[in-house]
Scaffold this active site. Structure first.
Site, mmCIF file in Angstrom:
data_model
loop_
_atom_site.group_PDB
_atom_site.id
_atom_site.type_symbol
_atom_site.label_atom_id
_atom_site.label_comp_id
_atom_site.label_asym_id
_atom_site.label_seq_id
_atom_site.Cartn_x
_atom_site.Cartn_y
_atom_site.Cartn_z
ATOM 1 N N THR A 17 -1.424 3.627 4.148
ATOM 2 C CA THR A 17 -0.524 4.971 4.208
ATOM 3 C C THR A 17 0.480 4.651 5.394
ATOM 4 O O THR A 17 0.305 3.915 6.396
ATOM 5 C CB THR A 17 -1.211 6.256 4.733
ATOM 6 O OG1 THR A 17 -2.413 6.408 3.970
ATOM 7 C CG2 THR A 17 -0.368 7.333 5.065
ATOM 8 N N SER A 53 0.699 -1.257 -0.041
ATOM 9 C CA SER A 53 -0.042 0.151 0.080
ATOM 10 C C SER A 53 0.939 1.271 -0.028
ATOM 11 O O SER A 53 0.318 2.278 0.155
ATOM 12 C CB SER A 53 -0.978 0.021 1.222
ATOM 13 O OG SER A 53 -0.317 -0.019 2.301
ATOM 14 N N ARG A 57 -7.942 9.418 -8.459
ATOM 15 C CA ARG A 57 -8.386 9.805 -6.914
ATOM 16 C C ARG A 57 -7.258 9.926 -6.137
ATOM 17 O O ARG A 57 -6.269 9.791 -6.398
ATOM 18 C CB ARG A 57 -9.079 8.526 -6.568
ATOM 19 C CG ARG A 57 -9.514 8.582 -4.970
ATOM 20 C CD ARG A 57 -8.635 7.837 -4.063
ATOM 21 N NE ARG A 57 -9.033 8.054 -2.632
ATOM 22 C CZ ARG A 57 -8.256 7.885 -1.607
ATOM 23 N NH1 ARG A 57 -7.065 7.223 -1.844
ATOM 24 N NH2 ARG A 57 -8.831 7.710 -0.248
ATOM 25 N N THR A 100 -4.284 8.092 9.056
ATOM 26 C CA THR A 100 -4.449 7.009 8.061
ATOM 27 C C THR A 100 -5.769 6.447 8.036
ATOM 28 O O THR A 100 -6.585 6.791 8.862
ATOM 29 C CB THR A 100 -3.375 5.785 8.363
ATOM 30 O OG1 THR A 100 -3.517 4.611 7.549
ATOM 31 C CG2 THR A 100 -3.994 5.406 9.634
ATOM 32 N N GLY A 101 -6.034 5.779 6.957
ATOM 33 C CA GLY A 101 -7.804 5.138 6.481
ATOM 34 C C GLY A 101 -8.028 5.713 5.483
ATOM 35 O O GLY A 101 -7.340 6.367 4.532
ATOM 36 N N THR A 114 1.863 7.274 0.484
ATOM 37 C CA THR A 114 0.816 6.060 0.252
ATOM 38 C C THR A 114 0.797 5.755 -1.429
ATOM 39 O O THR A 114 1.051 6.854 -2.243
ATOM 40 C CB THR A 114 -0.476 6.423 0.569
ATOM 41 O OG1 THR A 114 -1.457 5.604 0.482
ATOM 42 C CG2 THR A 114 -1.088 7.729 -0.105
#
Length: 332
Positions: free
Chosen positions: A189, A87, A217, A240-241, A207
């Site tokens: 991330t 990721s 995006r 993060t998330g 990320t």
């Protein structure tokens, strides 16, 4: 009688003088204790379990009185260059068009900032972000312009789509069902914040974004104030998330401002998460479908973290060692 009055007067003055001296000494002692209270520095925090290795690289610099900015760049480059971390950077999962697009930002103690978004073919977007900060009059470059700049700066153009990620993408194409997970299954991330021996803060965030996202995006990671924010007078935070939810509240700027108002790093992270919880409920969305986690660090070296649901962890390296901590969370 006169001598007795003089004696009493002198005695009273002496007693008052002693009391004043005692008060002054106590005050000075208390002040000295405050002034001499050691800060927890240097110290570095980073998101997720890959933060352990990242912290080690950062600590190599911090432990030698190096600058926090250099430490955070070196730290996040570890997962950026690791194809096993799916990721971030090289090996990151592609978008729905099969392209690996990377986002990153960096911020130093002087509020200098640099950012790149939708950058392809460059293994270390964090270093490109730093070059934007130091070598251009701008703060963000995106897409083809970011790639053009990187190549002019001598960065090497590479294929970032590894075999395992390509296979996952082709399997996904069979259904093209988009249900992004931003938890331990898809770390999303690495954000890193550090306080160096000189008491200065810096941060970095990088990320490859959500797996199989729409092409173009951009989440919170390259956006100063959303995925990262540093105020050298107060503290630093990174996130993060699900980036869309972090952007919605300019999350990391909020965390730092809450610390400015006197909240501890832990309480500031909790308050930011609760803002997202409230807005999510107001919009009729399910909390179980999203994850956001914050980590924060203040000028004293105090730190904290909070997230929406379980599964998020973060790494902390200080003079006592390097450890992984499971963050507390809202959804029990």
């Amino acid at each position: 009688m006169t001598n007795r009055r003089n004696f009493l007067k002198k005695t009273a003055l002496a007693t008052a003088g002693l009391a004043l001296a005692s008060f002054k000494n106590a005050t000075e002692t208390a002040e000295n204790k405050i002034e001499l209270k050691p800060s927890q520095k240097p110290i570095v925090l980073s998101t997720w379990n890959f933060g352990i290795k990242a912290n080690e690289a950062a600590w190599e610099i911090l432990s030698k009185n190096g600058r926090a900015l250099d430490a955070v760049e070196a730290g996040v480059k570890i997962p950026e260059g690791d194809p096993n971390e799916r990721s971030v950077g090289y090996g990151g999962r592609p978008d729905r068009d099969g392209k690996v697009t990377l986002d990153a930002c960096i911020m130093d103690e002087f509020s200098n900032i640099g950012s790149v978004a939708c950058l392809e073919h460059i293994k270390h977007p964090i270093s490109v972000a730093r070059a934007v900060m130091e070598k251009t009059p701008h703060v963000m470059l995106v897409g083809k312009g970011a790639l053009q700049f990187a190549l002019l700066q001598g960065f090497k153009k590479e294929n970032l789509l590894i075999e395992e990620s390509e296979k996952e993408w082709k399997d996904w194409l069979k259904t093209s069902q988009y249900k992004p997970i931003a938890n331990i299954e898809n770390h999303d991330t690495i954000g890193m914040i550090a306080l160096d021996a000189n008491g200065n803060l810096s941060g970095a965030c990088t990320t490859s974004g959500m797996a199989f996202k729409m092409h173009g995006r951009v989440g919170d990671s390259p956006i100063i104030g959303a995925g990262l924010y540093v105020d050298n007078e107060i503290g630093a935070a990174t996130a993060t998330g699900h980036g869309e939810e972090v952007i919605r509240i300019t999350g990391c700027h909020l965390v730092v401002e809450l610390m400015r108002q006197g909240l501890s790093p832990q309480k500031a992270c909790e308050e930011a998460v609760m803002r997202i919880v409230k807005l999510t409920k107001n919009r009729g969305k399910e909390l179980k479908d999203i994850q956001v986690g914050f980590i924060a660090l203040n000028k004293k070296g105090e730190y904290g973290s909070y997230c929406i649901q379980g599964g998020f962890n973060y790494a902390v390296h200080d003079a006592t060692g390097n450890k992984l901590i499971d963050a507390n969370y809202f959804l029990k």
